[in-house]
Motif scaffolding. Structure first.
Motif, PDB file in Angstrom:
ATOM      1  N   ALA A  36      -9.045 -11.181 -31.664  1.00  0.00           N
ATOM      2  CA  ALA A  36      -8.611  -9.978 -30.953  1.00  0.00           C
ATOM      3  C   ALA A  36      -9.733  -8.941 -30.891  1.00  0.00           C
ATOM      4  O   ALA A  36      -9.935  -8.279 -29.864  1.00  0.00           O
ATOM      5  CB  ALA A  36      -7.383  -9.384 -31.640  1.00  0.00           C
ATOM      6  N   ILE A  37     -10.478  -8.803 -31.991  1.00  0.00           N
ATOM      7  CA  ILE A  37     -11.596  -7.856 -32.030  1.00  0.00           C
ATOM      8  C   ILE A  37     -12.667  -8.255 -31.014  1.00  0.00           C
ATOM      9  O   ILE A  37     -13.191  -7.416 -30.268  1.00  0.00           O
ATOM     10  CB  ILE A  37     -12.186  -7.782 -33.455  1.00  0.00           C
ATOM     11  N   LEU A  38     -12.985  -9.551 -30.962  1.00  0.00           N
ATOM     12  CA  LEU A  38     -13.996 -10.022 -30.015  1.00  0.00           C
ATOM     13  C   LEU A  38     -13.517  -9.868 -28.572  1.00  0.00           C
ATOM     14  O   LEU A  38     -14.310  -9.552 -27.681  1.00  0.00           O
ATOM     15  CB  LEU A  38     -14.351 -11.479 -30.311  1.00  0.00           C
ATOM     16  N   ARG A  39     -12.231 -10.095 -28.337  1.00  0.00           N
ATOM     17  CA  ARG A  39     -11.700  -9.914 -26.986  1.00  0.00           C
ATOM     18  C   ARG A  39     -11.806  -8.444 -26.568  1.00  0.00           C
ATOM     19  O   ARG A  39     -12.115  -8.132 -25.418  1.00  0.00           O
ATOM     20  CB  ARG A  39     -10.246 -10.397 -26.937  1.00  0.00           C
ATOM     21  N   LYS A  40     -11.582  -7.544 -27.530  1.00  0.00           N
ATOM     22  CA  LYS A  40     -11.724  -6.114 -27.249  1.00  0.00           C
ATOM     23  C   LYS A  40     -13.180  -5.780 -26.910  1.00  0.00           C
ATOM     24  O   LYS A  40     -13.469  -5.044 -25.962  1.00  0.00           O
ATOM     25  CB  LYS A  40     -11.257  -5.296 -28.457  1.00  0.00           C
ATOM     26  N   PHE A  41     -14.118  -6.343 -27.709  1.00  0.00           N
ATOM     27  CA  PHE A  41     -15.543  -6.155 -27.418  1.00  0.00           C
ATOM     28  C   PHE A  41     -15.877  -6.678 -26.021  1.00  0.00           C
ATOM     29  O   PHE A  41     -16.636  -6.064 -25.273  1.00  0.00           O
ATOM     30  CB  PHE A  41     -16.399  -6.908 -28.437  1.00  0.00           C
ATOM     31  N   ALA A  42     -15.322  -7.844 -25.691  1.00  0.00           N
ATOM     32  CA  ALA A  42     -15.629  -8.476 -24.409  1.00  0.00           C
ATOM     33  C   ALA A  42     -15.191  -7.599 -23.242  1.00  0.00           C
ATOM     34  O   ALA A  42     -15.913  -7.447 -22.247  1.00  0.00           O
ATOM     35  CB  ALA A  42     -14.956  -9.842 -24.336  1.00  0.00           C
ATOM     36  N   LYS A  43     -14.018  -7.002 -23.366  1.00  0.00           N
ATOM     37  CA  LYS A  43     -13.536  -6.113 -22.304  1.00  0.00           C
ATOM     38  C   LYS A  43     -14.377  -4.838 -22.246  1.00  0.00           C
ATOM     39  O   LYS A  43     -14.715  -4.349 -21.164  1.00  0.00           O
ATOM     40  CB  LYS A  43     -12.067  -5.779 -22.538  1.00  0.00           C
ATOM     41  N   HIS A  77     -17.496  -4.429 -23.071  1.00  0.00           N
ATOM     42  CA  HIS A  77     -18.846  -4.668 -22.556  1.00  0.00           C
ATOM     43  C   HIS A  77     -18.848  -5.480 -21.261  1.00  0.00           C
ATOM     44  O   HIS A  77     -19.904  -5.943 -20.825  1.00  0.00           O
ATOM     45  CB  HIS A  77     -19.688  -5.372 -23.623  1.00  0.00           C
ATOM     46  N   LYS A  78     -17.658  -5.651 -20.676  1.00  0.00           N
ATOM     47  CA  LYS A  78     -17.522  -6.344 -19.388  1.00  0.00           C
ATOM     48  C   LYS A  78     -18.185  -7.723 -19.425  1.00  0.00           C
ATOM     49  O   LYS A  78     -18.979  -8.087 -18.548  1.00  0.00           O
ATOM     50  CB  LYS A  78     -18.096  -5.483 -18.263  1.00  0.00           C
ATOM     51  N   ALA A  79     -17.835  -8.487 -20.454  1.00  0.00           N
ATOM     52  CA  ALA A  79     -18.400  -9.827 -20.611  1.00  0.00           C
ATOM     53  C   ALA A  79     -17.787 -10.782 -19.593  1.00  0.00           C
ATOM     54  O   ALA A  79     -16.563 -10.853 -19.469  1.00  0.00           O
ATOM     55  CB  ALA A  79     -18.129 -10.354 -22.021  1.00  0.00           C
ATOM     56  N   PRO A  80     -18.616 -11.515 -18.859  1.00  0.00           N
ATOM     57  CA  PRO A  80     -18.057 -12.532 -17.970  1.00  0.00           C
ATOM     58  C   PRO A  80     -17.238 -13.542 -18.782  1.00  0.00           C
ATOM     59  O   PRO A  80     -17.663 -13.962 -19.858  1.00  0.00           O
ATOM     60  CB  PRO A  80     -19.300 -13.204 -17.372  1.00  0.00           C
ATOM     61  N   TYR A  81     -16.076 -13.897 -18.295  1.00  0.00           N
ATOM     62  CA  TYR A  81     -15.212 -14.904 -18.931  1.00  0.00           C
ATOM     63  C   TYR A  81     -14.660 -14.437 -20.278  1.00  0.00           C
ATOM     64  O   TYR A  81     -14.050 -15.224 -21.004  1.00  0.00           O
ATOM     65  CB  TYR A  81     -15.945 -16.246 -19.096  1.00  0.00           C
ATOM     66  N   LEU A  82     -14.908 -13.173 -20.646  1.00  0.00           N
ATOM     67  CA  LEU A  82     -14.401 -12.585 -21.898  1.00  0.00           C
ATOM     68  C   LEU A  82     -14.839 -13.367 -23.128  1.00  0.00           C
ATOM     69  O   LEU A  82     -14.101 -13.496 -24.111  1.00  0.00           O
ATOM     70  CB  LEU A  82     -12.868 -12.478 -21.855  1.00  0.00           C
ATOM     71  N   THR A  83     -16.041 -13.915 -23.090  1.00  0.00           N
ATOM     72  CA  THR A  83     -16.586 -14.669 -24.220  1.00  0.00           C
ATOM     73  C   THR A  83     -18.019 -14.224 -24.490  1.00  0.00           C
ATOM     74  O   THR A  83     -18.646 -13.552 -23.667  1.00  0.00           O
ATOM     75  CB  THR A  83     -16.584 -16.186 -23.937  1.00  0.00           C
ATOM     76  N   PHE A  84     -18.525 -14.626 -25.647  1.00  0.00           N
ATOM     77  CA  PHE A  84     -19.913 -14.381 -26.027  1.00  0.00           C
ATOM     78  C   PHE A  84     -20.554 -15.707 -26.428  1.00  0.00           C
ATOM     79  O   PHE A  84     -19.848 -16.617 -26.860  1.00  0.00           O
ATOM     80  CB  PHE A  84     -19.974 -13.391 -27.205  1.00  0.00           C
ATOM     81  N   PRO A  85     -21.891 -15.830 -26.273  1.00  0.00           N
ATOM     82  CA  PRO A  85     -22.866 -14.788 -25.961  1.00  0.00           C
ATOM     83  C   PRO A  85     -22.877 -14.389 -24.493  1.00  0.00           C
ATOM     84  O   PRO A  85     -22.418 -15.130 -23.623  1.00  0.00           O
ATOM     85  CB  PRO A  85     -24.200 -15.442 -26.343  1.00  0.00           C
ATOM     86  N   VAL A  86     -23.452 -13.208 -24.272  1.00  0.00           N
ATOM     87  CA  VAL A  86     -23.739 -12.703 -22.935  1.00  0.00           C
ATOM     88  C   VAL A  86     -25.185 -12.232 -22.935  1.00  0.00           C
ATOM     89  O   VAL A  86     -25.615 -11.545 -23.858  1.00  0.00           O
ATOM     90  CB  VAL A  86     -22.803 -11.537 -22.553  1.00  0.00           C
ATOM     91  N   LEU A  87     -25.918 -12.618 -21.914  1.00  0.00           N
ATOM     92  CA  LEU A  87     -27.282 -12.122 -21.735  1.00  0.00           C
ATOM     93  C   LEU A  87     -27.300 -11.206 -20.522  1.00  0.00           C
ATOM     94  O   LEU A  87     -26.908 -11.608 -19.425  1.00  0.00           O
ATOM     95  CB  LEU A  87     -28.271 -13.272 -21.522  1.00  0.00           C
TER      96      LEU A  87
END
Length: 242
Positions: free
Chosen positions: A66-73, A75-85
């Motif tokens: 849940a914390i990572l999903r919050k980070f993903a939203k 930071h506007k991460a594509p696909y709501l996953t990490f890593p993102v470059l």
């Protein structure tokens, strides 16, 4: 020179192949590490326990997800996953897409398209191997509650190792240079495979026997982590759980 910013939790795991590509190329980047609780103490903290759990495809995941999903939203991460470059404001998702992009940018994709395809295939095979351990990994590291970790280790980790590692041993048996794509120096296959194996070793309760029966893979791992251009990164990277 573009501005590079890598978003990933303060772990090695899927982010480390990307960091290693920058280290080998000698290219500066912004290493944005998100803090996620990994210790039992952290997970008993009141602020952590206040986080809601997240249900994914009917499975209740622990609060880190849940914390990572919050980070993903955030930071506007594509696909709501990490890593993102992020490259000059453009965000790229998915580990292997990032690794391949960096390989092409920094000259680690091999001398021709055929060599690049060989390296790509080896990366995809390693990704399959990592995925084959997921049923054990998510319980072992507490992402999902329930399940016997020892039983899941025998069910997932042991057969996956026996099924996948022979492919990498065979590839190295055909190389005269000790690198996976038979190149004079590393390709992205060497980076992704070595970094992924380091991750799996850290997770493995029997890590000392990981390379038993696979001497060429063991030699490759040792050779890769002795690469002169990698030493500064290895010396300076933080100690993490996995």
């Amino acid at each position: 020179m573009p501005h590079y910013k890598l978003y990933y939790p303060d772990l090695n795991a899927r982010g480390e192949p990307c960091r290693m590509m920058f280290a080998l190329a000698g290219v500066e980047f912004e290493d944005f590490r998100m803090k996620v609780p990994t210790s039992t103490k952290d997970r008993n903290d009141a602020s952590y326990l206040a986080e809601p759990k997240l249900e994914v495809d009917g499975i209740v995941m622990n609060r880190n997800v849940a914390i990572l999903r919050k980070f993903a939203k955030e930071h506007k991460a594509p696909y709501l996953t990490f890593p993102v470059l992020e490259v000059d404001g453009v965000k790229i998702g998915q580990t292997l897409a990032i690794v391949r992009y960096l390989a092409n940018e920094f000259g680690f994709a091999g001398p021709d398209n055929l060599t690049c395809a060989v390296a790509d295939a080896l990366c995809d095979q390693m990704a399959d191997y990592v995925l084959a351990n997921l049923g054990w990994h998510v319980v072992n590291k507490g992402f999902v509650d329930g399940g016997d970790v020892a039983e899941l280790y025998e069910q997932y980790f042991v057969p996956a190792r026996g099924r996948h590692l022979p492919f990498f041993e065979e590839a190295l048996s055909k190389s005269s240079t000790g690198w996976f794509a038979n190149t004079p120096d590393v390709t992205h296959a060497d980076v992704f495979i070595a970094a992924s194996i380091e991750w799996l070793q850290k997770l493995n309760p029997k890590c000392d026997s990981f390379f038993d029966g696979f001497p060429l893979l063991a030699a490759h791992h040792k050779k890769f982590f002795a690469h002169p251009k990698l030493q500064k990164h290895l010396a300076q990277r933080p100690e993490v759980d996995y």
